[in-house]
Design an enzyme around this catalytic site. Structure first.
Site, PDB file in Angstrom:
ATOM      1  CD  GLU A 266      35.109  89.519  28.011  1.00 35.39           C
ATOM      2  OE1 GLU A 266      35.944  89.506  28.909  1.00 35.39           O
ATOM      3  OE2 GLU A 266      34.352  88.574  27.763  1.00 35.39           O
ATOM      4  NE  ARG A 299      26.718  87.180  30.660  1.00 40.31           N
ATOM      5  CZ  ARG A 299      28.035  87.229  30.556  1.00 40.31           C
ATOM      6  NH1 ARG A 299      28.606  87.911  29.593  1.00 40.31           N
ATOM      7  NH2 ARG A 299      28.808  86.606  31.415  1.00 40.31           N
ATOM      8  CG  ASP A 339      35.391  87.603  34.461  1.00 38.26           C
ATOM      9  OD1 ASP A 339      34.304  87.045  34.679  1.00 38.26           O
ATOM     10  OD2 ASP A 339      36.098  87.361  33.464  1.00 38.26           O
ATOM     11  CD  GLU A 367      36.636  82.260  33.133  1.00 39.89           C
ATOM     12  OE1 GLU A 367      35.407  82.385  33.222  1.00 39.89           O
ATOM     13  OE2 GLU A 367      37.349  83.029  32.458  1.00 39.89           O
ATOM     14  CG  HIS A 507      41.793  89.204  36.344  1.00 40.43           C
ATOM     15  ND1 HIS A 507      42.428  88.382  35.437  1.00 40.43           N
ATOM     16  CD2 HIS A 507      40.571  89.462  35.829  1.00 40.43           C
ATOM     17  CE1 HIS A 507      41.609  88.171  34.409  1.00 40.43           C
ATOM     18  NE2 HIS A 507      40.469  88.792  34.634  1.00 40.43           N
ATOM     19  CD1 TRP A 530      40.857  91.840  29.315  1.00 39.96           C
ATOM     20  CD2 TRP A 530      41.439  91.224  27.250  1.00 39.96           C
ATOM     21  NE1 TRP A 530      39.715  91.828  28.555  1.00 39.96           N
ATOM     22  CE2 TRP A 530      40.034  91.461  27.278  1.00 39.96           C
ATOM     23  CE3 TRP A 530      42.025  90.826  26.051  1.00 39.96           C
ATOM     24  CZ2 TRP A 530      39.214  91.302  26.150  1.00 39.96           C
ATOM     25  CZ3 TRP A 530      41.205  90.667  24.927  1.00 39.96           C
ATOM     26  CH2 TRP A 530      39.818  90.897  24.983  1.00 39.96           C
TER      27      TRP A 530
END
Lengths: 694, 694
Positions: A266, A299, A339, A367, A507, A530
């Site tokens: 990212e 990560r 995610d 989140e 998502h 995205w």
């Protein structure tokens, strides 16, 4: 007369509920009894242990307790043995953990009878996504407790120290022993002397509570901060720069834990910028840390904008590197392959990387699960994840056993949770979000604990209002408060899945805030992975992401029999249906008896989607009703703050339902079944609505 | 095979539903058949009558119809006699009314068998609250059709004329024969020559449709416009100014109707400014108009900021003047004593003023009933009002009979409705608001009509899609469309009362927009009788406005037995409970079997209030469901526009319920019953919300 007596009783209960702001968390130390403590050693940690016993003793008044540091083969690491009159451990921090466990058992009424308690993971860390300017990425509970004033005021105040101590105490009480103090999207400034001085001050406060300090680093720090021409991990100047920087850190913080690195992800810099691999980058840092006993947590959250399936990429990039990392490198892998969605299957890297230490990264901050507004108890999600069978070493190779050293033997075992705390008085914004911090710590200590037990512990410690939980008078409290509230918590994540993204959808959030629905959101200038349409793939033919062998073949990353099971519609679990399959709207979903509105046989996929969203909304309404009935059992402040948040959760569940059903209806071209409440918003209104500002 | 046939049938129905934008109202003239017309006279009005027959004939193709102007004692005013082959009337406009009635009967399938139809009221007027700048006070359907360009462009275009003609035609089709072209809060500019020229142009278009033109005047026009030192009605210069102005108007518009006056009300000037009475002012104008046959409609809507009870004031001010008005003055009285609330008892002036002509003023525009967003059919409210028994001349002295000449004999009978139309394509903003325009006209013509019949007529004319309504194929349409939609319309006003202000509550709107709830609204600088707390009087003891003999004694303005009935809790109708009584929260309300959620005996007042709000919300949800099921029967545009408005109505019903219950709960200090859905808003959020901008 009976009624009068009841009224007096109620009056007594109500008037005895003092206002509470939630700042004390699960450590409310109500009316401690006297206790005698026998302890032969002295140290900062043991002082704290004794202090805690005095602040919180709920056992026999005047009883004696021995704190005994002595090696015992049945004790591992900072584990302990517990009895009514004795706590034994190999280490001082083990004694402190034993004290907190004893006090918890006194508070919850659990038995205390030769308990042997050892941690599942050696390293149990919080990751704070705190920025140096005081904001917190994906933080919903106020500014950073570490950097709240930004770089302008790095001076450590007494108030800071008190807060950090409260933080350390809360962590220690649930077994957390490490904290990464800054965001994984790390500023190079983190490595400057002035910042490191404040890190030292924090570390000094955390140390007696057994908490090691870690930092996230920016991979290009040598160039940006050190003025070097490159940050190439093979460059000798770069290597020297890091060696010197590590030395500097350890001179300030002798027990510094190590680095957390988000690299080539990212937009973050990383070794691939210089043609090197993740292993090359991680190993260079690991070598610098090794002399001091430090570690690197690297990560695996990486994905490229051009891939056909983002879910496959961590596996694709990291599997070839298995065995190429130093033994003080741990690969930190998010629970799911995408995610932190409301529901994902486990990331196929778990169990698959056999020669490399892998640690789960869980997200405590909500989140994608309603942030600090929705009541969602995440423990059930983590339990589902930890108990997922990878089959990598035969049946029973659960994610838990693949990561806690039961199956693979690496130098370290670890687990991390992205923290949900900030400067809010109650730490987490939502009073019930404290339960997620609590649950993460408890599961990190013992990954076999059930969410049921964790919820019950937490409710008793957080809301009970009596000195002895086993009092006869508490049967009423248990029946009318503890059990219903626990049921609500245990069901709450499935509820969120229902009204947000059921049946494997994922998502489909609006824009960047990840709060409200946005299945429609897909501007042309934004990378496809995205945007929600990339994930739901809805069209007039159907909906879902085809990850079967005919599609992206992400199923192949799972070990058999999972791979075939996910690939086959007849065996793929319904909860992952649209994660792995693109299905026609008229696809017949198997009837499920436990879905109140969906008992009809032969539901179509469209109908099943409709009923899930409706059920989610109705469940939140039930939580509202349930909570309103709890008013007599809770102090006014926490009652009304939770009530208020549940109201908003209900409104937003409606927005989720309406937005998703009206959007998908454009493709399904079918009626919403008439036993479902009609939408109360128009699609165009929802598309214009900015949920982050509602 | 059956299913296939059904699908084809459905396909045929759906595909035959052409897009409709609602502009044609209830005059859709689908597929007219040929007709022969025999008419011995010729005139503009008779030309229109013949044209309408040709545009809309649904009788036997090629049949003959005679238009016959001949006096007949059974015909009154512009009434008519109707048969399948003949329309007879005393006047040309009577012929036109007969034509529209015949075509309506053909469209609805009603019998046509020697119908004698006479108007209940001689003057049937729309009041337009249109301002010269093109805005409309309490208008929710776009700008003024008369003044849309403001004073900058008074030129009359062809487009204007077409629109005015469509307007006149629609009015004539339901018997409306007068239009006041400007707001009762009138600008003195209205009397200028340039404006009057445009008024003349409008009058010329309306005239052949039998519609007379009227104007609202500003009482201080002689001073403001004429430059006089005063507007005192006793001043000879003032008298002369008005005489000259009236002469000027009649030279332009020989059949000008007269003036509507709002004087000494809400800041408007009036005779009391000069120490004169309402009668003095009205009579001066009446004298000026008398030579030309003009009338004065003088509004009784007056109230002072310091009175103890606004509801009493019209009666208190006007009763002493009974008999003091000229016979060409009519006192125009709003249906209720306060101001067009969702429910009020009738204004006690009806029937009480015996020597003075009284005309009802109804409000078609839904100022206090959801504006152009809520589906509320007002006919049932007007029916309730017209059928209210005043007992002034014994039992059966209904408001209808007190005002239509059945009981009292004055020179004129009249009724007015405040119009809800504007430049919106569908005229009224909400497609169903057309039904209120329609119902007003129909009731003004025949005040004995039932709302049931009016609704059925209107639905058939507005939504049916066939040439002959009595076709066998239409049984399906009648069962699945006509009846449910009619039920929804007939119930809709009670629904609005439920979720806005049940049990006699009134005027608890937010601020000035009169749309959303604002029981809390009461800034210190606002006169108390403009704020909700003045009306609901809620405190910890109870709620409601005490208008009994122990309170403001407004009950004394009603004739016995009403006065005692309203005064006594045991006989006061539940729907007026809090209008007349201040009652404790624990007051036991009689159980009502027809309230689905309120069947428990012994409901307290607080519980009853809660159930009413909840029922209102649930009823709107049912309308949504009902309407969604009507999709196959309606064209796409009108279906989705109504669907969209129902969604907003549902959201706002929720806001009403939450706002009122949470606000009143502060005083009742009682729980909302647990079988009611919990509020989803917090009170402080609602208090800050600007409903006019949602």
């Amino acid at each position: 007369m009976k009624n009068l007596a009841l009224m007096f009783l109620l009056f007594f209960i109500v008037s005895s509920l003092k206002a509470e702001d939630g700042h004390k968390l699960w450590l409310r130390n109500q009316n401690p009894k006297p206790v005698k403590i026998i302890c032969s050693k002295q140290s900062a940690t043991l002082d704290i242990a004794q202090q805690e016993l005095k602040r919180g003793w709920q056992g026999t008044p005047g009883a004696s307790i021995v704190l005994n540091i002595r090696n015992n083969k049945s004790i591992k690491g900072d584990g302990f043995i517990l009895d009514t009159s004795m706590i034994q451990a190999n280490t001082e921090i083990g004694i402190l953990y034993g004290v907190f466990d004893l006090l918890r058992r006194q508070g919850t009424g659990e038995s205390i009878d030769h308990i042997v308690s050892n941690p599942s993971y050696e390293l149990r860390l919080l990751n704070h996504w705190d920025n140096l300017n005081g904001t917190i990425e994906r933080g919903y509970a106020g500014r950073s407790i570490f950097w709240h004033n930004g770089k302008d005021s790095l001076k450590v105040t007494e108030k800071d120290k008190i807060l950090w101590q409260e933080y350390a105490r809360a962590n220690a009480s649930i077994g957390i022993n490490g904290a990464v103090l800054n965001n994984v999207n790390a500023s190079p400034q983190m490595m400057t002397e002035e910042i490191l001085k404040r890190v030292k001050a924090i570390a000094d406060v955390l140390r007696p509570y057994g908490i090691k300090t870690y930092l996230s680093i920016n991979f290009s720090s040598p160039a940006v901060l050190g003025g070097l021409k490159t940050s190439d991990p093979f460059n000798s100047e770069v290597i020297k720069w890091w060696e010197a920087k590590v030395k500097e850190i350890y001179s300030l913080i002798p027990d510094f834990g190590g680095f957390l690195v988000k690299a080539n992800s990212e937009g973050q810099p990383g070794p691939q910028d210089f043609g090197r691999t993740h292993a090359d980058g991680a190993n260079m840092l690991a070598d610098a840390l090794e002399p001091y006993g430090g570690i690197v947590m690297w990560r695996a959250f990486v994905y490229s904008p051009t891939s056909d399936d983002r879910a496959k990429q961590a596996y694709a990039e990291f599997m070839p590197l298995d065995g190429k990392f130093r033994d003080n490198v741990i690969i930190q892998v998010k629970n799911g392959p995408v995610d932190f969605q409301p529901r994902e299957p486990f990331n196929p890297l778990f169990g698959a990387m056999k020669k490399t230490a892998i640690m789960p990264e869980l997200q405590i901050t909500q989140e994608y699960l309603g942030q600090s507004i929705h009541l969602v108890f995440l423990s059930t999600m983590w339990e589902e994840f930890l108990n997922s069978d990878t089959y990598q070493q035969g049946e029973g190779s659960t994610v838990a056993r693949c990561t806690d050293g039961s199956i693979y033997h690496h130098k370290y075992t670890a687990i991390a949770g992205v923290s949900n705390i900030g400067l809010d008085t109650n730490w987490t914004g939502h009073h019930f979000a404290q339960a997620n911090w609590y649950a993460f710590g408890r599961l990190a200590w013992d990954n076999k604990l059930s969410s049921n037990d964790i919820a019950e512990e937490w409710i008793k410690l957080t809301f009970s209002n009596q000195s002895g939980i086993s009092d006869k008078n508490n049967i009423d409290w248990q029946v009318f408060f503890l059990y219903p509230v626990k049921q609500m918590m245990l069901q709450s994540r499935e509820t969120a899945v229902n009204y947000m993204m059921p049946l494997g959808l994922h998502h489909i959030f609006a824009a960047n805030h990840h709060y409200g629905p946005g299945p429609w959101w897909g501007p042309k200038n934004v990378r496809p992975d995205w945007t929600p349409p990339y994930y739901h793939q809805a069209d007039t033919n159907g909906i879902g992401f085809d990850r079967t062998r005919n599609g992206s073949n992400a199923v192949s990353q799972y070990h058999e029999p999972l791979s075939s099971q996910y690939n086959d519609l007849n065996t793929c679990p319904e909860v992952y249906l649209l994660w792995f399959h693109h299905l026609p709207w008229d696809y017949k979903v198997q009837p499920k008896a436990d879905q109140p509105l969906a008992e009809k046989s032969g539901r179509t996929l469209w109908e099943a989607i409709c009923y899930h969203y409706e059920n989610g909304l109705q469940q939140v309404r039930e939580y509202q009703k349930l909570w309103d009935k709890e008013k007599p059992y809770i102090d006014e402040q926490r009652f009304s703050e939770v009530q208020s948040k549940l109201r908003r959760q209900c409104r937003d569940a409606q927005i989720w339902k309406d937005g998703c059903l009206l959007y998908f209806q454009q493709f399904s071209r079918q009626t919403i079944p008439y036993d479902i409440e009609r939408p109360i918003y128009n699609l165009d209104e929802l598309e214009k609505m900015d949920m982050s500002k509602i």
